[in-house]
Design a protein around this motif. Structure first.
Motif, PDB file in Angstrom:
ATOM      1  N   UNK A 229     -13.618   6.754 -41.459  1.00 48.23           N
ATOM      2  CA  UNK A 229     -14.795   6.070 -42.008  1.00 48.23           C
ATOM      3  C   UNK A 229     -15.467   5.347 -40.832  1.00 48.23           C
ATOM      4  N   UNK A 230     -16.380   4.434 -41.115  1.00 46.71           N
ATOM      5  CA  UNK A 230     -17.007   3.695 -40.021  1.00 46.71           C
ATOM      6  C   UNK A 230     -16.565   2.229 -39.956  1.00 46.71           C
TER       7      UNK A 230
ATOM      8  N   UNK B 146     -12.939  13.250 -42.554  1.00 53.10           N
ATOM      9  CA  UNK B 146     -13.402  13.095 -43.935  1.00 53.10           C
ATOM     10  C   UNK B 146     -13.523  11.616 -44.289  1.00 53.10           C
ATOM     11  N   UNK B 147     -14.686  11.246 -44.794  1.00 50.75           N
ATOM     12  CA  UNK B 147     -14.905   9.887 -45.300  1.00 50.75           C
ATOM     13  C   UNK B 147     -14.859   9.934 -46.823  1.00 50.75           C
TER      14      UNK B 147
ATOM     15  N   UNK C 296      -7.208   4.850 -43.428  1.00 50.83           N
ATOM     16  CA  UNK C 296      -8.085   5.345 -42.365  1.00 50.83           C
ATOM     17  C   UNK C 296      -7.680   4.620 -41.087  1.00 50.83           C
ATOM     18  N   UNK C 297      -7.342   5.383 -40.037  1.00 52.81           N
ATOM     19  CA  UNK C 297      -7.248   6.847 -40.005  1.00 52.81           C
ATOM     20  C   UNK C 297      -5.890   7.338 -40.504  1.00 52.81           C
ATOM     21  N   UNK C 298      -5.874   8.552 -41.022  1.00 49.72           N
ATOM     22  CA  UNK C 298      -4.642   9.211 -41.470  1.00 49.72           C
ATOM     23  C   UNK C 298      -4.797  10.701 -41.224  1.00 49.72           C
ATOM     24  N   UNK C 299      -3.885  11.265 -40.445  1.00 50.15           N
ATOM     25  CA  UNK C 299      -3.995  12.658 -40.009  1.00 50.15           C
ATOM     26  C   UNK C 299      -3.086  13.587 -40.801  1.00 50.15           C
TER      27      UNK C 299
ATOM     28  N   UNK D 231     -21.391   0.199 -45.009  1.00 54.99           N
ATOM     29  CA  UNK D 231     -21.249   0.732 -43.648  1.00 54.99           C
ATOM     30  C   UNK D 231     -20.769   2.175 -43.657  1.00 54.99           C
ATOM     31  N   UNK D 232     -20.217   2.610 -44.772  1.00 55.56           N
ATOM     32  CA  UNK D 232     -19.682   3.962 -44.858  1.00 55.56           C
ATOM     33  C   UNK D 232     -20.620   4.928 -45.587  1.00 55.56           C
ATOM     34  N   UNK D 233     -21.869   4.519 -45.746  1.00 58.57           N
ATOM     35  CA  UNK D 233     -22.846   5.408 -46.378  1.00 58.57           C
ATOM     36  C   UNK D 233     -23.124   6.602 -45.462  1.00 58.57           C
ATOM     37  N   UNK D 234     -23.742   7.630 -46.019  1.00 59.30           N
ATOM     38  CA  UNK D 234     -23.949   8.888 -45.299  1.00 59.30           C
ATOM     39  C   UNK D 234     -24.751   8.700 -44.016  1.00 59.30           C
ATOM     40  N   UNK D 235     -25.829   7.903 -44.068  1.00 57.67           N
ATOM     41  CA  UNK D 235     -26.676   7.705 -42.882  1.00 57.67           C
ATOM     42  C   UNK D 235     -25.891   7.037 -41.757  1.00 57.67           C
ATOM     43  N   UNK D 236     -24.979   6.145 -42.123  1.00 55.79           N
ATOM     44  CA  UNK D 236     -24.141   5.475 -41.133  1.00 55.79           C
ATOM     45  C   UNK D 236     -23.153   6.451 -40.502  1.00 55.79           C
ATOM     46  N   UNK D 237     -22.659   7.383 -41.301  1.00 54.70           N
ATOM     47  CA  UNK D 237     -21.784   8.437 -40.780  1.00 54.70           C
ATOM     48  C   UNK D 237     -22.512   9.280 -39.738  1.00 54.70           C
TER      49      UNK D 237
END
Length: 202
Positions: A65-66, A95-96, A141-144, A105-111
């Protein structure tokens, strides 16, 4: 009366305390990649599925995420890994799955800004209903999650063993797993604890 009220609160809270209440249990090593046909919105505006992203030699999925400070600390290492192994026939996607209503902050435009600023050369997609995160059992987040060419999970967990000091990493868990994958070997560690922010599922 007070005792009855306390007991009632406990009953109401149980669904939040039970494992898996916010989604399925995390995938076990050897499990198949789920939700490969679910469309997710990429930062380029197109729609992608995990089936389309998967690589010839394997697939790396990182829930990100951001806004999360843990993501920010690991950001450049994650991007370097993604850009490097994408060139080695490993499918890579971030993936967010966060609800942007709870974290703007995690909206699409911010991504989109995040991907451009940090040089993502791989898809960064929005899990529009959090269905993919729930199916994976992703919590942080983060998780791989790293899958082999047969879409079987071979590594799940953290990026490495040092959040704050990239130059002092002693155990690059994810890189080791990726290198083992490319050699057709079992990763030296197949599961490590994920450290990060909780995913704010929709």
């Amino acid at each position: 009366m007070k005792r009855l009220f306390t007991a009632s609160l406990l009953i109401l809270a149980l669904p939040l305390l039970m494992p898996g209440a916010q989604g399925a249990e995390a995938l076990e090593v050897g499990a198949s990649m789920p939700k490969m046909d679910v469309e997710m919105k990429n930062v380029d505006g197109g729609m992608l599925t995990l089936e389309e992203i998967r690589g010839e030699k394997g697939t790396l999925v990182i829930f990100s995420c951001r806004h999360c400070p843990f993501v920010q600390k690991w950001q450049q290492r994650m991007v370097e890994i993604g850009n490097t192994y994408r060139k080695k026939d490993v499918g890579v996607v971030f993936i967010n799955s966060n609800d942007p209503e709870r974290f703007p902050e995690d909206r699409f435009e911010s991504m989109q800004e995040q991907a451009e600023e940090n040089g993502y050369h791989f898809p960064y997609v929005m899990d529009l209903t959090s269905a993919v995160a729930k199916a994976f059992g992703a919590r942080r987040t983060p998780e791989a999650f790293l899958f082999n060419k047969d879409d079987e999970l071979v590594y799940h967990g953290a990026i490495d063993d040092n959040l704050n000091h990239p130059d002092k990493v002693k155990k690059p868990f994810l890189r080791d797993a990726l290198d083992a994958l490319l050699k057709g070997e079992t990763p030296p560690r197949q599961k490590t604890p994920s450290i990060g922010c909780s995913i704010k599922l929709r």
